[in-house]
Design an enzyme around this catalytic site. Sequence first.
Site, PDB file in Angstrom:
ATOM      1  CG  HIS A  83      -1.760  -1.066   1.121  1.00 10.10           C
ATOM      2  ND1 HIS A  83      -2.490  -1.495   2.367  1.00 10.10           N
ATOM      3  CD2 HIS A  83      -2.213  -2.091   0.262  1.00 10.10           C
ATOM      4  CE1 HIS A  83      -3.633  -2.683   2.163  1.00 10.10           C
ATOM      5  NE2 HIS A  83      -2.954  -3.111   0.803  1.00 10.10           N
ATOM      6  CG  HIS A 241      -7.522  -3.423  -2.089  1.00 19.28           C
ATOM      7  ND1 HIS A 241      -6.740  -2.279  -1.001  1.00 19.28           N
ATOM      8  CD2 HIS A 241      -6.499  -4.407  -1.589  1.00 19.28           C
ATOM      9  CE1 HIS A 241      -5.729  -2.703  -0.345  1.00 19.28           C
ATOM     10  NE2 HIS A 241      -5.666  -4.010  -0.791  1.00 19.28           N
ATOM     11  CG  ASP A 245      -3.065  -5.298  -3.097  1.00 16.81           C
ATOM     12  OD1 ASP A 245      -2.735  -4.263  -2.212  1.00 16.81           O
ATOM     13  OD2 ASP A 245      -3.804  -6.352  -2.728  1.00 16.81           O
ATOM     14  CG  HIS A 268       0.387  -9.568  -2.632  1.00 15.61           C
ATOM     15  ND1 HIS A 268       0.429  -8.227  -2.919  1.00 15.61           N
ATOM     16  CD2 HIS A 268      -0.494  -9.808  -1.694  1.00 15.61           C
ATOM     17  CE1 HIS A 268      -0.593  -7.605  -1.993  1.00 15.61           C
ATOM     18  NE2 HIS A 268      -0.965  -8.425  -1.385  1.00 15.61           N
TER      19      HIS A 268
END
Length: 314
Positions: A83, A241, A245, A268
């Site tokens: 973030h 979101h 990321d 991720h």
Amino acid sequence: MRQSQQTTLRAAVSLSGVGVHSGNEVRMILHPAEADHGIAFLRTQIPGGHDRLIDARHLTVTATELCTVIGDRETGAVATIEHLMAALAGLGIDNVLVEIDGPEVPILDGSAEPFVQAIDQVGIVSLTATRRYLKVVKPVRVNQGKAFAELLPNDRTFRLDVEIDFPTPVIGRQRKSCDLSAAVFRREISRARTFGFMRDVEKLWSAGFALGASLENTVAIGEDGIINPEGLRYADEFVRHKLLDAIGDLSLAGMPLLGTYRSYCGGHRLNFAVLEALFSSRSNFAIVEVGTRREAGYAEIGRVAMAAFAPDVH
């Protein structure tokens, strides 16, 4: 319009809060840094009394389970950096030293907005050094089951096209695309919070994750809807979101990207994998400066888990 000069902060600024996974209080100071410094973390308060400097680069990533971790857990690491990294990349900041006294960046409200607000308190300044961009020359793609992530050539900008597909009507299938700029990041991406399913909480706790998660920093999804009394900040906050990321993770390339990033059901792990694929061959990329025809070699790249637990598999 692409920025031709490198940037840093006008002054230092502090933030503090709990880590979403550790639940521990942490203090962090963002310091201005000189040209070509890049983004680096100075990890302090390590048992044994030794501080450690960790470059925020794909080469220092050691874990991507539920969050992105750089450094070694035994000698000093920093988790949940995505973030903060997204805020720096989204606002176009090239050089910062992040001093942090714990093993995890504070989650704050679960989005990048508090980092944006902290940066706005001190402002951004241009440096005399020329900014270099990492230009995608050849397409690269990674697949994990039905999920994929790819980087495609795009000489004009850094474009993101992110799609998610969760088997729950609360989320379902969502897609969001944008050309990244500071204005777009502030307006459309920065406020999107991490999210997680209530059904996963006990499993995460037993594994040592999400110990600091709460309705103050996470969008909690129950069987019938959103648990948070205030609801969502955007109708499609979940995919926004995931896009946030991706911006943070892909900034670990070490310089701004010129290319198009596309993903389906990513996270991720895939974000990191597509960077590894990009750097696997020198023919996949070039390093360029705005307003010049100069291209640099690979050697010039270097020195110089709530989003945290947002599920990667869906």
